[in-house]
Design an enzyme around this catalytic site. Structure first.
Site: not given
Ligand code: 4H7
Length: 231
Positions: A97, A124, A161, A176
């Site tokens: 994320p 995490e 794609r 697209d």
């Molecule tokens: C890597 C680091 C990608 C992967 C942390 C992965 C959203 C996305 C994750 C986390 C993801 C995206 C750890 C984040 C636990 C959430 C409660 C796996 N979430 N986690 N946390 N937006 N989660 O691409």
């Protein structure tokens, strides 16, 4: 001989079973059968030296949750040739994320690589020391998921794609939504009238110039109405 541009994707995950459905169906299956796309799944546990094949551990300093350990990541990347020098070195992408937001432009950029390694975060995330081996950190949007597996599937689909021959009409890839930064125009198929709702007459006219103009205008109006931020 046609210049087949093949894309190879190695996916590093603690849950390889999650991928079998999405990657084994439809276009992605056909692309692999045609040899345009090669997807290899690797279980990070296979790179653990722990007797229980553990690839996660507690976090130093305390607190809840677990982390993917640095050593299995290093072993996996070494096995996949990520530390080799030169042009054949694959691009290592970490799905998290905290990454750069995935857009069609980023997809196009990543699709220029011959080989990609997708590392799926869990728990995490990964031990920070593994970040030094990551070329690109990518997020599929600002929301929280349980793991990087679904983002890796999203990225794989979008990348596939872009390989010439995967989508039947390359023109459709380029027309697209988002490809040129606008939404796609409206589309209709038979019947020409359904419950008094009619297909716009111009689309039935056979006049290709008028149709082209109508579509351009419709796409613009749609973008203004639904996604003005794109303009
Ligand atoms: C890597 C680091 C990608 C992967 C942390 C992965 C959203 C996305 C994750 C986390 C993801 C995206 C750890 C984040 C636990 C959430 C409660 C796996 N979430 N986690 N946390 N937006 N989660 O691409």
């Amino acid at each position: 001989m046609s210049p087949l541009k093949k894309l190879e994707i190695d996916i590093l995950t603690l849950f390889p079973g999650m991928f079998t459905g999405p990657l084994g169906e439809s276009l992605l299956q056909k692309a692999q059968a045609k040899g345009l796309l090669k997807i290899r799944l690797h279980n990070l546990r296979d790179f653990s030296q722990d007797k229980h094949r553990k690839a996660d551990d507690k976090i130093f300093g305390g607190g809840t949750g677990m982390l993917i350990q640095v050593e299995p990541i290093w072993r996996a990347l070494k096995y996949l040739g990520a530390f080799k020098k030169g042009k054949s070195r694959p691009c290592v992408v970490y799905l998290s994320p905290q990454g750069e937001k995935l857009t069609q432009d980023l997809v196009k950029d990543l699709a220029r690589n011959k080989r990609l390694i997708l590392l799926c975060g869990r728990y995490e995330g990964i031990d920070e020391r593994a970040m030094s081996w990551i070329d690109r950190e990518v997020s599929i949007g600002d929301y929280v998921l349980t793991g990087g597996e679904i983002p890796a599937m999203v990225l794989t689909d979008a990348l596939a794609r872009m390989v010439p021959g995967v989508v039947k009409e390359q023109e459709s890839v380029e027309n697209d939504s988002f490809y040129d930064g606008k939404l796609d125009c409206s589309h209709y198929s038979r019947p020409a009238e359904f419950m008094k709702m009619k297909v716009p007459g111009v689309l039935l006219s056979g006049n290709h110039k008028d149709i082209k103009e109508w579509r351009k205008k419709d796409a613009l109006e749609k973008t203004i109405k639904k996604r003005p931020d794109l303009l």
